[in-house]
Design an enzyme around this catalytic site. Structure first.
Site, PDB file in Angstrom:
ATOM      1  N   GLY A  11      98.945  36.625 165.308  1.00  0.00           N
ATOM      2  CA  GLY A  11      98.857  36.079 163.812  1.00  0.00           C
ATOM      3  C   GLY A  11      98.546  36.938 162.799  1.00  0.00           C
ATOM      4  N   ASN A  33      99.680  32.080 171.811  1.00  0.00           N
ATOM      5  CA  ASN A  33     100.363  31.049 172.453  1.00  0.00           C
ATOM      6  C   ASN A  33     101.811  30.693 171.400  1.00  0.00           C
ATOM      7  OD1 ASN A  33      99.176  29.700 170.311  1.00  0.00           O
ATOM      8  ND2 ASN A  33      98.734  27.825 171.414  1.00  0.00           N
ATOM      9  N   GLY A  37     101.163  32.188 165.096  1.00  0.00           N
ATOM     10  CA  GLY A  37     101.607  33.308 165.097  1.00  0.00           C
ATOM     11  C   GLY A  37     102.963  33.699 165.366  1.00  0.00           C
ATOM     12  N   ASP A  57      97.789  30.704 176.578  1.00  0.00           N
ATOM     13  CA  ASP A  57      96.907  29.777 175.814  1.00  0.00           C
ATOM     14  C   ASP A  57      95.396  30.071 176.364  1.00  0.00           C
ATOM     15  OD1 ASP A  57      95.780  27.064 174.912  1.00  0.00           O
ATOM     16  OD2 ASP A  57      97.668  26.626 174.465  1.00  0.00           O
ATOM     17  N   LEU A  72      90.319  35.688 168.354  1.00  0.00           N
ATOM     18  CA  LEU A  72      90.807  35.283 166.959  1.00  0.00           C
ATOM     19  C   LEU A  72      91.452  33.948 167.186  1.00  0.00           C
ATOM     20  CD1 LEU A  72      89.734  38.079 166.177  1.00  0.00           C
ATOM     21  CD2 LEU A  72      92.098  38.271 165.035  1.00  0.00           C
ATOM     22  N   GLY A 101      83.333  33.745 179.468  1.00  0.00           N
ATOM     23  CA  GLY A 101      83.300  33.889 181.037  1.00  0.00           C
ATOM     24  C   GLY A 101      83.948  35.372 181.356  1.00  0.00           C
ATOM     25  N   LYS A 104      81.632  38.083 180.298  1.00  0.00           N
ATOM     26  CA  LYS A 104      80.316  38.099 181.074  1.00  0.00           C
ATOM     27  C   LYS A 104      80.516  38.845 182.620  1.00  0.00           C
ATOM     28  CE  LYS A 104      77.568  34.720 184.079  1.00  0.00           C
ATOM     29  NZ  LYS A 104      77.446  33.344 184.385  1.00  0.00           N
ATOM     30  N   TYR A 144      88.027  21.901 162.974  1.00  0.00           N
ATOM     31  CA  TYR A 144      87.968  23.353 162.915  1.00  0.00           C
ATOM     32  C   TYR A 144      86.588  23.914 162.639  1.00  0.00           C
ATOM     33  CZ  TYR A 144      88.900  27.939 160.625  1.00  0.00           C
ATOM     34  OH  TYR A 144      89.114  29.207 160.444  1.00  0.00           O
ATOM     35  N   ARG A 185      97.940  27.773 153.142  1.00  0.00           N
ATOM     36  CA  ARG A 185      96.710  28.437 152.547  1.00  0.00           C
ATOM     37  C   ARG A 185      97.081  28.790 151.001  1.00  0.00           C
ATOM     38  NH1 ARG A 185      93.723  31.638 157.431  1.00  0.00           N
ATOM     39  NH2 ARG A 185      96.041  32.020 158.101  1.00  0.00           N
TER      40      ARG A 185
HETATM   41  P1  NAD Z   1      96.731  32.564 162.126  1.00  0.00           P
HETATM   42  O1  NAD Z   1      96.979  31.149 162.316  1.00  0.00           O
HETATM   43  O2  NAD Z   1      97.675  33.634 161.434  1.00  0.00           O
HETATM   44  O3  NAD Z   1      96.344  33.237 163.375  1.00  0.00           O
HETATM   45  C1  NAD Z   1      95.682  32.586 164.711  1.00  0.00           C
HETATM   46  C2  NAD Z   1      96.447  33.156 165.774  1.00  0.00           C
HETATM   47  O4  NAD Z   1      95.995  32.374 167.127  1.00  0.00           O
HETATM   48  C3  NAD Z   1      98.089  32.658 165.763  1.00  0.00           C
HETATM   49  O5  NAD Z   1      98.608  33.776 166.225  1.00  0.00           O
HETATM   50  C4  NAD Z   1      98.323  31.566 166.728  1.00  0.00           C
HETATM   51  O6  NAD Z   1      99.419  31.327 167.263  1.00  0.00           O
HETATM   52  C5  NAD Z   1      97.125  31.868 167.772  1.00  0.00           C
HETATM   53  N1  NAD Z   1      96.702  30.610 168.707  1.00  0.00           N
HETATM   54  C6  NAD Z   1      96.147  29.511 168.092  1.00  0.00           C
HETATM   55  N2  NAD Z   1      95.740  28.630 169.088  1.00  0.00           N
HETATM   56  C7  NAD Z   1      95.918  29.411 170.143  1.00  0.00           C
HETATM   57  C8  NAD Z   1      95.710  29.178 171.660  1.00  0.00           C
HETATM   58  N3  NAD Z   1      95.307  28.219 171.983  1.00  0.00           N
HETATM   59  N4  NAD Z   1      95.837  30.022 172.385  1.00  0.00           N
HETATM   60  C9  NAD Z   1      96.393  31.303 172.032  1.00  0.00           C
HETATM   61  N5  NAD Z   1      96.701  31.807 170.866  1.00  0.00           N
HETATM   62  C10 NAD Z   1      96.420  30.609 170.087  1.00  0.00           C
HETATM   63  O7  NAD Z   1      95.230  32.693 161.244  1.00  0.00           O
HETATM   64  P2  NAD Z   1      94.276  33.896 161.001  1.00  0.00           P
HETATM   65  O8  NAD Z   1      94.014  33.777 159.377  1.00  0.00           O
HETATM   66  O9  NAD Z   1      95.012  35.206 161.264  1.00  0.00           O
HETATM   67  O10 NAD Z   1      93.035  33.652 161.556  1.00  0.00           O
HETATM   68  C11 NAD Z   1      92.571  34.466 162.844  1.00  0.00           C
HETATM   69  C12 NAD Z   1      91.056  34.045 163.003  1.00  0.00           C
HETATM   70  O11 NAD Z   1      90.207  34.279 162.175  1.00  0.00           O
HETATM   71  C13 NAD Z   1      91.042  32.578 163.413  1.00  0.00           C
HETATM   72  O12 NAD Z   1      90.065  32.391 164.403  1.00  0.00           O
HETATM   73  C14 NAD Z   1      90.489  32.038 162.088  1.00  0.00           C
HETATM   74  O13 NAD Z   1      89.682  30.846 162.514  1.00  0.00           O
HETATM   75  C15 NAD Z   1      89.535  32.992 161.666  1.00  0.00           C
HETATM   76  N6  NAD Z   1      89.158  33.016 160.238  1.00  0.00           N
HETATM   77  C16 NAD Z   1      90.407  33.250 159.359  1.00  0.00           C
HETATM   78  C17 NAD Z   1      89.988  33.124 158.076  1.00  0.00           C
HETATM   79  C18 NAD Z   1      91.072  33.504 157.023  1.00  0.00           C
HETATM   80  O14 NAD Z   1      90.766  33.485 155.840  1.00  0.00           O
HETATM   81  N7  NAD Z   1      92.287  34.054 157.244  1.00  0.00           N
HETATM   82  C19 NAD Z   1      88.919  32.806 157.568  1.00  0.00           C
HETATM   83  C20 NAD Z   1      87.952  32.276 158.714  1.00  0.00           C
HETATM   84  C21 NAD Z   1      87.946  32.382 159.815  1.00  0.00           C
HETATM   85  N1  UDP Z   2      94.616  24.907 147.366  1.00  0.00           N
HETATM   86  C1  UDP Z   2      95.472  24.357 146.358  1.00  0.00           C
HETATM   87  N2  UDP Z   2      96.936  24.546 146.458  1.00  0.00           N
HETATM   88  C2  UDP Z   2      97.432  24.948 147.369  1.00  0.00           C
HETATM   89  C3  UDP Z   2      96.714  25.222 148.741  1.00  0.00           C
HETATM   90  C4  UDP Z   2      95.362  25.209 148.575  1.00  0.00           C
HETATM   91  O1  UDP Z   2      94.985  24.357 145.217  1.00  0.00           O
HETATM   92  O2  UDP Z   2      98.696  24.877 147.560  1.00  0.00           O
HETATM   93  C5  UDP Z   2      93.394  24.790 147.331  1.00  0.00           C
HETATM   94  C6  UDP Z   2      92.315  24.012 148.404  1.00  0.00           C
HETATM   95  O3  UDP Z   2      92.387  22.570 147.922  1.00  0.00           O
HETATM   96  C7  UDP Z   2      91.308  24.720 148.374  1.00  0.00           C
HETATM   97  C8  UDP Z   2      91.439  26.214 147.976  1.00  0.00           C
HETATM   98  O4  UDP Z   2      92.901  25.961 147.613  1.00  0.00           O
HETATM   99  O5  UDP Z   2      90.462  24.067 147.403  1.00  0.00           O
HETATM  100  C9  UDP Z   2      91.481  27.078 149.393  1.00  0.00           C
HETATM  101  O6  UDP Z   2      92.421  26.485 150.185  1.00  0.00           O
HETATM  102  P1  UDP Z   2      92.802  27.189 151.774  1.00  0.00           P
HETATM  103  O7  UDP Z   2      93.741  25.936 152.517  1.00  0.00           O
HETATM  104  O8  UDP Z   2      93.346  28.431 151.284  1.00  0.00           O
HETATM  105  O9  UDP Z   2      91.498  27.533 152.174  1.00  0.00           O
HETATM  106  P2  UDP Z   2      90.224  26.818 152.683  1.00  0.00           P
HETATM  107  O10 UDP Z   2      90.090  25.495 151.823  1.00  0.00           O
HETATM  108  O11 UDP Z   2      90.022  26.689 153.901  1.00  0.00           O
HETATM  109  O12 UDP Z   2      89.065  27.540 151.956  1.00  0.00           O
END
Ligand code: NAD
Ligand code: UDP
Length: 316
Positions: A11, A33, A37, A57, A72, A101, A104, A144, A185
């Site tokens: 990801g 999975n 990603g 997964d 992650l 698990g 641990k 979420y 996003r």
């Molecule tokens: P992303 O969607 O790019 O990455 C998530 C990855 O997890 C992907 O590669 C996806 O294929 C994999 N995945 C999803 N479900 C799976 C499963 N069941 N089994 C195996 N792989 C699985 O998102 P990201 O921004 O890189 O986020 C990574 C982590 O950070 C997430 O847990 C997310 O909740 C957390 N996070 C991200 C942000 C952000 O702003 N980017 C903010 C808060 C938390």
């Molecule tokens: N948002 C927006 N236009 C877009 C995508 C998101 O105005 O094309 C807004 C969304 O409604 C939120 C903020 O931007 O208020 C951040 O959204 P994002 O999905 O990036 O993250 P999160 O809401 O989970 O913080």
């Protein structure tokens, strides 16, 4: 050399983490999975003999002899985590159970990628780790938010009952290269729209706020949390950039940095969209000696460069 497992390793954030850990001389196993990603994110790592990519997964058990786990795996963009809400809960909860698990059983240290979403639509501002949050348990974001909250509950209870060494990072909005162009996003949407001179889609009036962190800052925070905290420290730590912007300010900055001709259009605000978000990072500063270094403009420029190249490759 440590053996480190990164779930969600293909990801956006996971790919940066795998890269950094390998550069530091560790052996890395990435599980993914490929729901959100992409192999493209880690293609340059596939020839590295110390890197292993496994299609797996996390809702299913996994076993390997490793020293550390960064958990992650979970879709992070609202459109993707709402696509199959039940699967999102399973990924957070069953994924946490399976990884805890494993930790641990083999006595590995484990870090959970939690989120500022545990604070929901916060009434306390900025958000400190001691704030319990304001989450609608029935809303469209709850798969979420509540999934991540239960994951935190599992983590602290594996610490209390089994003395598993846990770390919980509450990540605030993070952006950078390797985000998917259709991720949904706000940062990736606005940059891709601006580079194509398409309308910039503001949801609501654009006065809602977020605090945006560049991915390199997050990765250094992750590593400090994993390596530089006492063995018995199990509390959550906010990892984010406290500079807060309205979504309108973000849109205008992206237009300016890309010299775009895009116009702003206003679309309905999604249900339960938090109105404000800003991390209080006093704890991270004190305990990790960490604070973000990359300004919004510098981070956005690096991200714009990435998407510019990607779009040119795609359309050439
Ligand atoms: P992303 O969607 O790019 O990455 C998530 C990855 O997890 C992907 O590669 C996806 O294929 C994999 N995945 C999803 N479900 C799976 C499963 N069941 N089994 C195996 N792989 C699985 O998102 P990201 O921004 O890189 O986020 C990574 C982590 O950070 C997430 O847990 C997310 O909740 C957390 N996070 C991200 C942000 C952000 O702003 N980017 C903010 C808060 C938390
Ligand atoms: N948002 C927006 N236009 C877009 C995508 C998101 O105005 O094309 C807004 C969304 O409604 C939120 C903020 O931007 O208020 C951040 O959204 P994002 O999905 O990036 O993250 P999160 O809401 O989970 O913080």
């Amino acid at each position: 050399m440590k053996k480190i497992l990164v779930t969600g390793g293909a990801g956006f954030i996971g790919s940066h983490l795998c890269n950094k850990l390998l550069n530091e001389g560790n052996e890395v196993i990435a599980l993914d999975n490929f729901f959100t990603g992409n192999k493209r994110n880690i293609i340059q790592l596939l020839d590295n003999p110390y890197f292993e990519l496994i299609r797996h997964d996390v809702t299913m058990p996994f076993f390997a002899e490793i020293d550390e786990i960064y958990n992650l795996a979970c879709p992070a963009s609202p459109i993707h985590y709402q696509y199959n809400a039940i699967k999102t809960v399973k990924t957070s909860v069953m994924g946490a159970i399976n990884m805890l698990g494993l930790a641990k059983r083999i006595n590995a240290k484990i870090l959970q990628a939690s989120t500022s979403e545990v604070y929901g639509d916060p009434i306390v501002h900025p958000q400190t780790e001691s704030y319990w949050g304001n989450v609608n348990p029935l809303g469209i974001r709850s798969c979420y938010d509540e999934g991540k909250r239960v994951a935190e509950t599992l983590f602290v209870n594996y610490y209390r009952q089994n003395k598993v060494r846990i770390k919980i990072a509450r990540i605030f909005n993070t952006y950078g290269p390797n985000m998917h162009p259709n991720d949904g996003r706000v940062v990736s949407n606005f940059i891709v729209q601006a580079l194509q001179n398409k309308d910039i889609t503001i949801y609501g009036d654009g006065n809602q706020t977020r605090s945006f962190q560049y991915v390199d800052d997050l990765i250094s925070g992750f590593e400090k949390l994993m390596n530089n905290t006492p063995e018995d420290f199990f509390g959550p730590v906010n990892i984010g950039n406290p500079n807060e912007f309205t979504i309108l300010e973000l849109a205008k900055t992206v237009i300016e940095l890309t010299n775009s001709k895009s116009k702003l259009i206003f679309l309905p605000l999604p249900e339960d969209d938090p109105m404000q978000r800003q991390p209080d990072i006093t704890l991270a500063k004190k305990m990790l000696q960490w604070e973000p270094k990359v300004s919004l403009k510098i981070g956005l420029n690096k991200t714009i460069e990435y998407f510019d190249t990607l779009l040119k490759e795609h359309f050439s």
